[in-house]
Write an enzyme that holds these catalytic residues in place. Structure first.
Site, PDB file in Angstrom:
ATOM      1  N   MET A  88       0.869  -1.181   0.000  1.00 12.20           N
ATOM      2  CA  MET A  88       0.000   0.000   0.000  1.00 12.20           C
ATOM      3  C   MET A  88       0.904   1.229   0.000  1.00 12.20           C
ATOM      4  O   MET A  88       1.791   1.352   0.840  1.00 12.20           O
ATOM      5  CB  MET A  88      -0.925  -0.030   1.224  1.00 12.20           C
ATOM      6  CG  MET A  88      -1.822   1.201   1.333  1.00 12.20           C
ATOM      7  SD  MET A  88      -2.985   1.342  -0.074  1.00 12.20           S
ATOM      8  CE  MET A  88      -3.087   3.121  -0.218  1.00 12.20           C
ATOM      9  N   GLU A  89       0.613   2.121  -0.953  1.00 16.12           N
ATOM     10  CA  GLU A  89       1.507   3.232  -1.253  1.00 16.12           C
ATOM     11  C   GLU A  89       1.365   4.411  -0.309  1.00 16.12           C
ATOM     12  O   GLU A  89       1.258   5.557  -0.745  1.00 16.12           O
ATOM     13  CB  GLU A  89       1.254   3.684  -2.689  1.00 16.12           C
ATOM     14  CG  GLU A  89      -0.146   4.286  -2.966  1.00 16.12           C
ATOM     15  CD  GLU A  89      -1.223   3.293  -3.358  1.00 16.12           C
ATOM     16  OE1 GLU A  89      -1.125   2.109  -2.987  1.00 16.12           O
ATOM     17  OE2 GLU A  89      -2.182   3.710  -4.032  1.00 16.12           O
ATOM     18  N   HIS A 103       6.282  -0.957  -7.872  1.00 16.90           N
ATOM     19  CA  HIS A 103       4.877  -0.562  -8.019  1.00 16.90           C
ATOM     20  C   HIS A 103       4.477   0.493  -6.979  1.00 16.90           C
ATOM     21  O   HIS A 103       3.979   1.560  -7.328  1.00 16.90           O
ATOM     22  CB  HIS A 103       3.991  -1.811  -7.906  1.00 16.90           C
ATOM     23  CG  HIS A 103       2.526  -1.527  -8.001  1.00 16.90           C
ATOM     24  ND1 HIS A 103       1.825  -1.645  -9.178  1.00 16.90           N
ATOM     25  CD2 HIS A 103       1.627  -1.113  -7.063  1.00 16.90           C
ATOM     26  CE1 HIS A 103       0.561  -1.309  -8.969  1.00 16.90           C
ATOM     27  NE2 HIS A 103       0.408  -1.001  -7.694  1.00 16.90           N
ATOM     28  N   GLU A 104       4.718   0.191  -5.718  1.00 12.31           N
ATOM     29  CA  GLU A 104       4.290   1.138  -4.673  1.00 12.31           C
ATOM     30  C   GLU A 104       5.061   2.453  -4.777  1.00 12.31           C
ATOM     31  O   GLU A 104       4.511   3.520  -4.551  1.00 12.31           O
ATOM     32  CB  GLU A 104       4.439   0.511  -3.276  1.00 12.31           C
ATOM     33  CG  GLU A 104       3.718  -0.831  -3.068  1.00 12.31           C
ATOM     34  CD  GLU A 104       2.264  -0.855  -3.529  1.00 12.31           C
ATOM     35  OE1 GLU A 104       1.629   0.214  -3.557  1.00 12.31           O
ATOM     36  OE2 GLU A 104       1.769  -1.954  -3.880  1.00 12.31           O
ATOM     37  N   HIS A 120       3.601   4.741  -7.351  1.00 13.27           N
ATOM     38  CA  HIS A 120       2.423   5.478  -6.876  1.00 13.27           C
ATOM     39  C   HIS A 120       2.798   6.852  -6.302  1.00 13.27           C
ATOM     40  O   HIS A 120       1.913   7.706  -6.146  1.00 13.27           O
ATOM     41  CB  HIS A 120       1.701   4.684  -5.788  1.00 13.27           C
ATOM     42  CG  HIS A 120       0.697   3.687  -6.285  1.00 13.27           C
ATOM     43  ND1 HIS A 120      -0.339   4.032  -7.130  1.00 13.27           N
ATOM     44  CD2 HIS A 120       0.546   2.364  -6.031  1.00 13.27           C
ATOM     45  CE1 HIS A 120      -1.086   2.951  -7.367  1.00 13.27           C
ATOM     46  NE2 HIS A 120      -0.564   1.924  -6.713  1.00 13.27           N
ATOM     47  N   GLU A 140      -4.026   2.895 -10.765  1.00 12.52           N
ATOM     48  CA  GLU A 140      -3.366   1.585 -10.877  1.00 12.52           C
ATOM     49  C   GLU A 140      -2.824   1.284 -12.275  1.00 12.52           C
ATOM     50  O   GLU A 140      -1.753   0.694 -12.412  1.00 12.52           O
ATOM     51  CB  GLU A 140      -4.306   0.476 -10.404  1.00 12.52           C
ATOM     52  CG  GLU A 140      -4.708   0.589  -8.924  1.00 12.52           C
ATOM     53  CD  GLU A 140      -3.524   0.549  -7.954  1.00 12.52           C
ATOM     54  OE1 GLU A 140      -2.421   0.099  -8.328  1.00 12.52           O
ATOM     55  OE2 GLU A 140      -3.726   0.988  -6.796  1.00 12.52           O
ATOM     56  N   ASP A 189     -14.842  -1.483  -3.581  1.00 15.39           N
ATOM     57  CA  ASP A 189     -14.161  -2.771  -3.545  1.00 15.39           C
ATOM     58  C   ASP A 189     -14.812  -3.789  -4.492  1.00 15.39           C
ATOM     59  O   ASP A 189     -14.159  -4.730  -4.937  1.00 15.39           O
ATOM     60  CB  ASP A 189     -14.141  -3.309  -2.115  1.00 15.39           C
ATOM     61  CG  ASP A 189     -12.951  -4.223  -1.876  1.00 15.39           C
ATOM     62  OD1 ASP A 189     -11.855  -3.889  -2.368  1.00 15.39           O
ATOM     63  OD2 ASP A 189     -13.122  -5.262  -1.227  1.00 15.39           O
ATOM     64  N   TYR A 214      -5.729  -2.456 -13.345  1.00 10.91           N
ATOM     65  CA  TYR A 214      -4.269  -2.605 -13.337  1.00 10.91           C
ATOM     66  C   TYR A 214      -3.739  -2.916 -14.734  1.00 10.91           C
ATOM     67  O   TYR A 214      -2.964  -2.153 -15.310  1.00 10.91           O
ATOM     68  CB  TYR A 214      -3.854  -3.743 -12.402  1.00 10.91           C
ATOM     69  CG  TYR A 214      -4.026  -3.455 -10.923  1.00 10.91           C
ATOM     70  CD1 TYR A 214      -2.930  -3.133 -10.140  1.00 10.91           C
ATOM     71  CD2 TYR A 214      -5.271  -3.528 -10.304  1.00 10.91           C
ATOM     72  CE1 TYR A 214      -3.061  -2.880  -8.783  1.00 10.91           C
ATOM     73  CE2 TYR A 214      -5.411  -3.275  -8.952  1.00 10.91           C
ATOM     74  CZ  TYR A 214      -4.307  -2.949  -8.192  1.00 10.91           C
ATOM     75  OH  TYR A 214      -4.442  -2.694  -6.852  1.00 10.91           O
TER      76      TYR A 214
HETATM   77  N1  BES Z   1      -3.154   0.701  -3.904  1.00 11.19           N
HETATM   78  C1  BES Z   1      -3.049  -0.699  -4.036  1.00 11.19           C
HETATM   79  C2  BES Z   1      -3.721  -1.459  -2.937  1.00 11.19           C
HETATM   80  C3  BES Z   1      -5.211  -1.198  -2.795  1.00 11.19           C
HETATM   81  C4  BES Z   1      -6.028  -1.050  -3.892  1.00 11.19           C
HETATM   82  C5  BES Z   1      -5.764  -1.141  -1.553  1.00 11.19           C
HETATM   83  C6  BES Z   1      -7.391  -0.810  -3.728  1.00 11.19           C
HETATM   84  C7  BES Z   1      -7.126  -0.902  -1.377  1.00 11.19           C
HETATM   85  C8  BES Z   1      -7.941  -0.733  -2.478  1.00 11.19           C
HETATM   86  C9  BES Z   1      -1.591  -1.158  -4.131  1.00 11.19           C
HETATM   87  O1  BES Z   1      -0.757  -0.254  -4.776  1.00 11.19           O
HETATM   88  C10 BES Z   1      -1.559  -2.412  -4.950  1.00 11.19           C
HETATM   89  O2  BES Z   1      -1.963  -2.358  -6.076  1.00 11.19           O
HETATM   90  N2  BES Z   1      -1.079  -3.515  -4.393  1.00 11.19           N
HETATM   91  C11 BES Z   1      -0.970  -4.789  -5.077  1.00 11.19           C
HETATM   92  C12 BES Z   1       0.433  -5.064  -5.498  1.00 11.19           C
HETATM   93  C13 BES Z   1       0.803  -4.633  -6.864  1.00 11.19           C
HETATM   94  C14 BES Z   1       2.213  -5.061  -7.177  1.00 11.19           C
HETATM   95  C15 BES Z   1      -0.144  -5.048  -7.952  1.00 11.19           C
HETATM   96  C16 BES Z   1      -1.326  -5.873  -4.097  1.00 11.19           C
HETATM   97  O3  BES Z   1      -1.548  -5.553  -2.925  1.00 11.19           O
HETATM   98  O4  BES Z   1      -1.380  -7.027  -4.476  1.00 11.19           O
HETATM   99 ZN    ZN Z   2      -1.193  -0.084  -6.839  1.00 12.00          ZN
END
Ligand code: BES
Ligand code: ZN
Length: 574
Positions: free
Chosen positions: A242-243, A267-268, A271, A290, A345, A353
């Site tokens: 989480m960024e 990735h993070e 962000h 994303e 969600d 993504y």
């Molecule tokens: N910002 C997201 C996590 C997120 C998205 C939290 C939507 C709550 C709601 C974070 O940057 C993310 O995308 N994490 C991915 C990893 C990434 C390498 C694809 C994960 O947690 O798997």
């Molecule tokens: Zn992300």
């Protein structure tokens, strides 16, 4: 809303944070009441700029959005102070018992704000279209360290931890963690926080972080947040990463021992530009966060580790996207998705993504890398510290990029990319030689060559994943056992490999009553792993019963975002 000033005490025995928040805001209408978001909070008082009480009321509760907290202000009020405490319904907070940490001695707390959980631990206007600076004073039990997504100002004479972030961010980026933590530097401006017994190994694994920051800066402009640190959380953390500004939160499951999973840090970190600097104004525009970040992540990976590695990760993601597109409803396949009446969600999938990143890669292909890079640089600089919509992006795209090459512009169908389900036919596909080699070895094995004789030396995590993911439907239990004998998948300490293997094991009824699955589900709370495992189990009657038995024990150990997803898969009744 302009500024948030938090003053909270953390109570690990009550599992509650209590105190106040003072909000500073503009008053375009000096007679309108102030409306805030709250969910799972108990508000005890409100006071105005003069310190005197203000009347407030909490509106009816929407199960997705929570309630409106409406405060009657005096015309001169430009600040309001809300006294409150959190409850068990404060979904952002996850309180871990000492047994859920690596060192097993101290409890742990962290928050998860994205997408709309900040309202469950701070009353405020919880929209990504709002930007605030913040400061905080946090009281925690002696012996524990408090970290936030902000500059650390040290501890006051009262022992409270103090923080400040003077750059405006969306409220979902306010974050806090508290536990027995240690720090190891990576560079002058970067380092790793983790539990004491893990921090050195974590630093060694993530030692390329500084090189990633430098690569990112050379691609798309200066890193504007001062420090960039990574906090490695206990395995209950529900996401990969989480960024949170200045302090990425990360799962320990990326510590594979061979740096094979560091793309998550790229990735993070990315962000810090796409998401934190330029932010989706509404959750419909989530792909702006994303999709841009995945594209940017892949550019960092290419710069640091070469085109072959980038291609490998791209092809794996393509495969995953194809698979997920077959299962998602049409509205979930749209980049600019319709969230009316839905929780953000519910729109979460790999689509924003990967389809988002493919759209940008297609633009790069059409306009050429030099032009596209200059465009992106201008995009970040031109929208720095702003929250923007998909329409804002399209306008900028047309004005700044399309005008440079009208012939290229004529070849892209924006509606197909942004508003329609499925993958447009011009999506750029990447073929990875490293994965082709994996396909070849899998074929040789399926044709009868003993597993031990396969040329798998030097395979990295993603190649093993591809090896497992590409197994045909007709694999026998004996064949599974032979693979396990040769490659020890069931005993893998690499969560990505273990998760893919366990999905296959469930599907083929291999080692049904064995321990690795239960152990994994009891210790790891990362939703990306829980979801396919519980989903696969739920496909048979026996599997569902087993899943429910494990879940009954594991559920209290998971974060609310994970239980929200798994409850639905297992039709869990509270
Ligand atoms: N910002 C997201 C996590 C997120 C998205 C939290 C939507 C709550 C709601 C974070 O940057 C993310 O995308 N994490 C991915 C990893 C990434 C390498 C694809 C994960 O947690 O798997
Ligand atoms: Zn992300």
């Amino acid at each position: 809303m302009r500024h948030v000033s938090l003053d909270l005490a953390l109570d690990f025995s009550l599992h509650a944070a209590a105190g106040s928040v003072e909000l500073t805001f503009d008053r375009p209408d000096a007679h309108a009441p102030l409306t805030l978001d709250v969910q799972g909070l108990v508000v005890t008082a409100a006071s105005g700029a003069d310190g005197k009480p203000r009347r407030f009321q909490v509106g009816s509760e929407d199960p997705r959005l929570g309630s409106a907290l409406i405060v009657d202000l005096e015309p001169a009020d430009r600040t309001v102070k809300i006294a409150y405490h959190t409850t068990d319904g404060s979904a952002a907070l996850q309180w871990l018992a000492p047994e859920q940490t690596r060192d097993r001695k101290h409890p742990f707390l962290f928050t998860q704000g994205e997408a709309i959980f900040t309202r469950t631990w701070i009353p405020l206007q919880d929209s990504p279209g709002v930007r605030v600076t913040y400061d905080a004073r946090i009281l925690a039990p002696a012996g524990l360290t408090v970290l936030m997504s902000a500059e650390q100002l040290g501890r006051g004479p009262d022992g409270a931890w103090r923080f400040r972030l003077d750059k405006p961010v969306a409220p979902y980026l306010i974050a806090l963690a508290c536990g027995d933590l240690a720090f190891e530097p990576v560079s002058q401006r970067s380092g790793i926080w983790a539990e004491r017994s893990l921090v050195k190994a974590a630093r060694d694994e993530l030692v390329d972080t500084e090189a990633m920051i430098a690569a990112a800066e050379s691609l798309f402009g200066p890193y504007r947040w001062g420090r960039y640190d990574v906090l490695v959380l206990p395995p209950a953390f529900p996401f990969g990463g989480m960024e949170n500004p200045r302090l990425t939160f990360a799962t320990p499951t990326i510590l594979a021992g061979d740096k094979s999973l560091v793309a998550l840090i790229a990735h993070e970190l990315a962000h810090s530009w796409s998401g934190n600097l330029v932010t989706n104004a509404t959750w419909r525009d989530f792909w702006l966060n994303e999709g841009f970040t995945v594209y940017f992540e892949q550019r960092i990976m290419e710069r640091l580790y070469g085109a072959d590695r980038a291609a490998l990760e791209q092809q794996l993601s393509w495969n995953e996207l194809e698979k997920e597109l077959r299962e998602l409803e049409p509205w979930q396949q749209v980049l600019h998705m319709d969230l009316a009446g839905r929780h953000p969600d519910d729109g979460f999938s790999i689509v924003p993504y990967e389809k988002g990143a493919l759209f940008l890669r297609r633009l790069e292909q059409l306009f050429g890398r030099p032009r596209f890079d200059a465009f992106l640089r201008g995009y970040f600089d031109g929208h720095a510290f702003q929250s923007i919509t998909t329409a804002d992006f399209v306008e900028f795209l047309k004005n700044q990029l399309f005008t440079q090459d009208l012939a290229a512009a004529a070849r892209i169908d924006l509606a197909a990319w942004l508003d329609q389900p499925g993958l447009p036919s011009d999506a750029p596909r990447t073929a990875s030689p490293a994965l082709a080699k994996v396909d070849q070895e899998r074929q040789r094995w399926l044709a009868g060559l003993p597993a031990r004789e396969l040329a798998t030396a030097g395979f990295i995590t993603q190649q093993w994943q591809h090896f497992i993911q590409g197994m045909p439907v007709a694999v026998s239990v004996a064949q599974m056992a032979a693979l396990d004998d040769a490659f020890h998948f069931s005993a893998s300490g690499n969560s990505e490999i273990l998760c893919d293997w366990l999905v296959l094991a469930i599907r083929h009824q291999y080692r049904l009553d064995d321990q690795p699955l239960a152990k994994f589900l009891m210790s790891v709370g990362r939703r990306k792993f829980l979801k396919p495992l519980y989903t696969e189990l739920a496909k048979t009657e026996g599997g569902l019963a087993r899943a429910r038995a494990i879940y009954a024990q594991a559920r209290p150990r998971y974060h609310a975002v994970a239980t929200g997803t798994i409850d639905k898969i297992l039709k869990w009744q509270l």
